[in-house]
Motif scaffolding. Structure first.
Motif, short mmCIF file in Angstrom:
data_model
loop_
_atom_site.label_atom_id
_atom_site.label_comp_id
_atom_site.label_asym_id
_atom_site.label_seq_id
_atom_site.Cartn_x
_atom_site.Cartn_y
_atom_site.Cartn_z
N LEU A 147 10.73 113.51 -4.97
CA LEU A 147 11.99 114.24 -5.04
C LEU A 147 13.06 113.43 -5.78
O LEU A 147 13.95 114.01 -6.42
CB LEU A 147 12.49 114.60 -3.65
CG LEU A 147 11.63 115.62 -2.87
CD1 LEU A 147 12.30 115.96 -1.55
CD2 LEU A 147 11.41 116.88 -3.70
N LEU A 148 12.96 112.12 -5.69
CA LEU A 148 13.95 111.27 -6.35
C LEU A 148 13.95 111.51 -7.86
O LEU A 148 15.01 111.50 -8.50
CB LEU A 148 13.67 109.80 -6.05
CG LEU A 148 14.68 108.78 -6.61
CD1 LEU A 148 16.07 109.04 -6.04
CD2 LEU A 148 14.23 107.36 -6.30
N GLY A 149 12.77 111.77 -8.42
CA GLY A 149 12.69 112.06 -9.85
C GLY A 149 13.50 113.29 -10.23
O GLY A 149 14.20 113.30 -11.25
N PHE A 150 13.42 114.34 -9.40
CA PHE A 150 14.21 115.54 -9.65
C PHE A 150 15.70 115.26 -9.51
O PHE A 150 16.52 115.78 -10.26
CB PHE A 150 13.79 116.66 -8.70
CG PHE A 150 12.41 117.18 -8.92
CD1 PHE A 150 12.07 117.80 -10.11
CD2 PHE A 150 11.44 117.08 -7.93
CE1 PHE A 150 10.79 118.30 -10.33
CE2 PHE A 150 10.16 117.58 -8.13
CZ PHE A 150 9.82 118.18 -9.33
N ILE B 196 18.23 118.43 -8.28
CA ILE B 196 18.40 118.66 -6.85
C ILE B 196 19.35 117.62 -6.26
O ILE B 196 19.61 116.58 -6.86
CB ILE B 196 17.06 118.58 -6.07
CG1 ILE B 196 16.48 117.16 -6.11
CG2 ILE B 196 16.06 119.61 -6.57
CD1 ILE B 196 15.27 116.97 -5.19
N GLU B 197 19.85 117.94 -5.07
CA GLU B 197 20.52 116.99 -4.19
C GLU B 197 19.74 117.02 -2.89
O GLU B 197 19.34 118.09 -2.43
CB GLU B 197 21.97 117.41 -3.96
CG GLU B 197 22.81 117.44 -5.23
CD GLU B 197 24.18 118.06 -5.00
OE1 GLU B 197 24.44 118.51 -3.85
OE2 GLU B 197 24.97 118.13 -5.95
N PHE B 198 19.48 115.85 -2.30
CA PHE B 198 18.71 115.87 -1.05
C PHE B 198 19.01 114.65 -0.20
O PHE B 198 19.49 113.62 -0.69
CB PHE B 198 17.21 115.98 -1.34
CG PHE B 198 16.55 114.68 -1.75
CD1 PHE B 198 15.78 113.95 -0.85
CD2 PHE B 198 16.68 114.19 -3.05
CE1 PHE B 198 15.16 112.76 -1.21
CE2 PHE B 198 16.06 113.00 -3.44
CZ PHE B 198 15.30 112.28 -2.52
N ASP B 199 18.76 114.82 1.10
CA ASP B 199 18.81 113.72 2.04
C ASP B 199 17.70 113.96 3.06
O ASP B 199 16.82 114.81 2.83
CB ASP B 199 20.19 113.59 2.70
CG ASP B 199 20.64 114.87 3.41
OD1 ASP B 199 19.76 115.60 3.93
OD2 ASP B 199 21.85 115.13 3.45
N ASN C 65 8.96 124.25 -10.82
CA ASN C 65 8.45 122.88 -10.84
C ASN C 65 8.83 122.15 -9.56
O ASN C 65 8.04 121.39 -9.00
CB ASN C 65 9.03 122.12 -12.03
CG ASN C 65 8.79 122.80 -13.35
OD1 ASN C 65 9.55 123.67 -13.74
ND2 ASN C 65 7.73 122.43 -14.05
N ILE C 66 10.05 122.39 -9.08
CA ILE C 66 10.53 121.71 -7.87
C ILE C 66 9.72 122.13 -6.66
O ILE C 66 9.25 121.28 -5.88
CB ILE C 66 12.04 121.99 -7.66
CG1 ILE C 66 12.86 121.38 -8.81
CG2 ILE C 66 12.50 121.42 -6.32
CD1 ILE C 66 14.29 121.88 -8.88
N VAL C 67 9.52 123.44 -6.49
CA VAL C 67 8.78 123.88 -5.30
C VAL C 67 7.31 123.50 -5.42
O VAL C 67 6.63 123.27 -4.40
CB VAL C 67 8.93 125.40 -5.06
CG1 VAL C 67 10.38 125.77 -4.82
CG2 VAL C 67 8.36 126.23 -6.19
N ALA C 68 6.80 123.40 -6.65
CA ALA C 68 5.40 122.99 -6.83
C ALA C 68 5.17 121.59 -6.27
O ALA C 68 4.06 121.25 -5.83
CB ALA C 68 5.01 123.05 -8.30
#
Length: 459
Positions: free
Chosen positions: A411-414, A420-423, A439-442
């Motif tokens: 996920l860091l690559g995205f 994306i933003e994520f925690d 691509n993200i959900v894949a």
């Protein structure tokens, strides 16, 4: 939204479209009519509790070269009449297994070309549903229409049996582009069609559908098409990316000879449409839909209550488990999927023998249901909260992440690409990330790790 050419090249790879999970090419012929009955009976105890019907009308006056649907050239009236009788009988068969205390929230006619057959046939099918099942107040009754075959008389017949959403397949206003793909232009001015329907009832929802990536299209003429659409001002508008899958649909090979736009040209068309529509006040919904701000889809998106099935976007409030009727129809139930045979004669014969003509299907495992929810939340609402998913399945968020093979590094690559933003608690897709949502959900689909199936490219 900004387009980065390097990111386009990086992410324009084959991935599933994720209109279902698992995707339809995971279905197996080991699944049979008895498995389907078990799924139907189980659906009476699952969420969503509402009933949704998909009615497949496969007939077309002519086959468009881009078509990826299960469509057939128009048969004679006796064949069509026999098909409609089989559809009505299949609805009656379903009524034996579906709990009648449940209500119908959606009816959707797709094809093929539903309005290629007599309006009386459509009326008969609707009245069969009304006789067998109760409807929710304000249930959505929708139909896909080819404007080349649409008349005011036909519209009146549809309104008579409750249709309150019209999905009109324009594809392009440019007649040369339509000629390239073997499609006729609208028989009536599109604005007149919209005004006529709205004049009957301004609460009826109308969406216009377009395709980009066809021979003869470029950013200039497709922009002209979108500008004309904005002048019509439909409630919703869809810009589908043409999915080139000639290994599945041989008729698409004709388009290769005519010359298909490049990936860069397609992206230029997408972005031009996006900018024109958002500047005109439309809100981007999911990957390819747009709606006016007051539309229920926009309200649902803001509240993270958007849903999608094979028929398109809807709200979680109105969605139901989908029972598909007709040749090639795919039922989308909580416990799995079932697809009817694609053979017209086999379908009619099976129904005449009071047998569900199931060709293939899939029972969804507990883990697949978890993955399905994660993917649906991201595809529809561009947001997923791990604790919400965990609560739904009565497990921990750690278990949820384990099922989807959650990887911080992946996920860091995205995130580094601005998609994306994520925690630890959630993932949110950015505006720029919407372009690469598949691509993200894949990256959260474990099945892709061991999958050699063929898919269309993501962009």
């Amino acid at each position: 939204m900004e387009v980065n050419k390097q990111l386009l090249e990086k992410y324009n790879v084959p991935v599933p479209r994720y209109t279902s999970y698992p995707p339809a090419n995971h279905f197996t012929s080991d699944f049979n009519k008895n498995d389907y009955v078990a799924l139907i009976e189980g659906s009476n105890h699952d969420n969503p509790t509402h009933i949704a019907f998909y009615i497949h009308i496969p007939f077309c006056a002519q086959i468009c070269f881009y078509c990826g649907c299960n469509a057939l050239k128009m048969e004679n009236q006796s064949v069509i009449s026999g098909y409609v009788e089989a559809v009505k009988k299949e609805i009656q068969m379903l009524s034996k297994y579906i709990d009648k205390s449940r209500k119908v929230s959606q009816i959707h006619y797709g094809g093929g070309t539903p309005n290629a057959i007599k309006s009386e046939f459509i009326q008969e099918i609707n009245r069969t549903i009304f006789k067998e099942f109760g409807l929710l107040d304000h249930a959505e009754i929708a139909i896909e229409c080819n404007p080349a075959l649409l008349s005011y008389k036909y519209i009146d017949a549809l309104l008579e049996v409750g249709f309150n959403r019209f999905s009109i397949g324009i594809q392009d206003f440019n007649t040369e582009v339509l000629e390239n793909v073997n499609r006729k232009p609208s028989a009536l001015p599109v604005k007149d069609i919209v005004d006529y329907i709205k004049g009957k009832d301004d609460q009826i929802t109308i969406n216009l559908d377009f395709i980009y990536g066809l021979p003869g299209q470029d950013v200039n003429n497709f922009s002209s098409t979108i500008k004309k659409a904005i002048e019509v001002k439909p409630d919703r508008l869809v810009t589908f990316s043409y999915a080139h899958v000639p290994w599945m649909k041989e008729n698409q090979k004709i388009l290769e000879e005519k010359g298909l736009p490049t990936a860069d040209e397609k992206m230029d068309m997408f972005m031009a449409a996006y900018n024109l529509l958002t500047d005109a006040g439309y809100v981007s919904i999911g990957l390819d839909h747009y709606a006016l701000p007051e539309d229920e889809l926009c309200v649902a998106l803001n509240e993270h209550q958007l849903h999608r099935n094979f028929q398109g976007y809807c709200t979680k409030k109105t969605t139901g488990q989908v029972y598909a009727v007709g040749v090639s129809g795919i039922s989308q139930l909580s416990g799995g999927y079932a697809q009817n045979t694609k053979d017209l004669k086999a379908y009619i014969t099976g129904i005449e023998q009071w047998q569900f003509p199931i060709e293939k299907g899939l029972e969804v495992s507990f883990e697949q249901k978890i993955i399905r929810m994660v993917i649906n939340e991201l595809m529809c609402n561009k947001f997923v909260n791990w604790l919400n998913v965990a609560y739904t399945f009565d497990i921990s968020d750690i278990q949820v992440k384990k099922v989807v093979l959650y990887s911080y590094e992946k996920l860091l690559g995205f995130k580094e690409d601005g998609l994306i933003e994520f925690d630890d608690n959630q993932v949110k897709i950015t505006e720029n990330g919407s372009l690469y949502i598949r691509n993200i959900v894949a990256a959260l689909d474990p099945a892709l790790n061991n999958n050699q199936r063929m898919y269309s490219k993501s962009l």
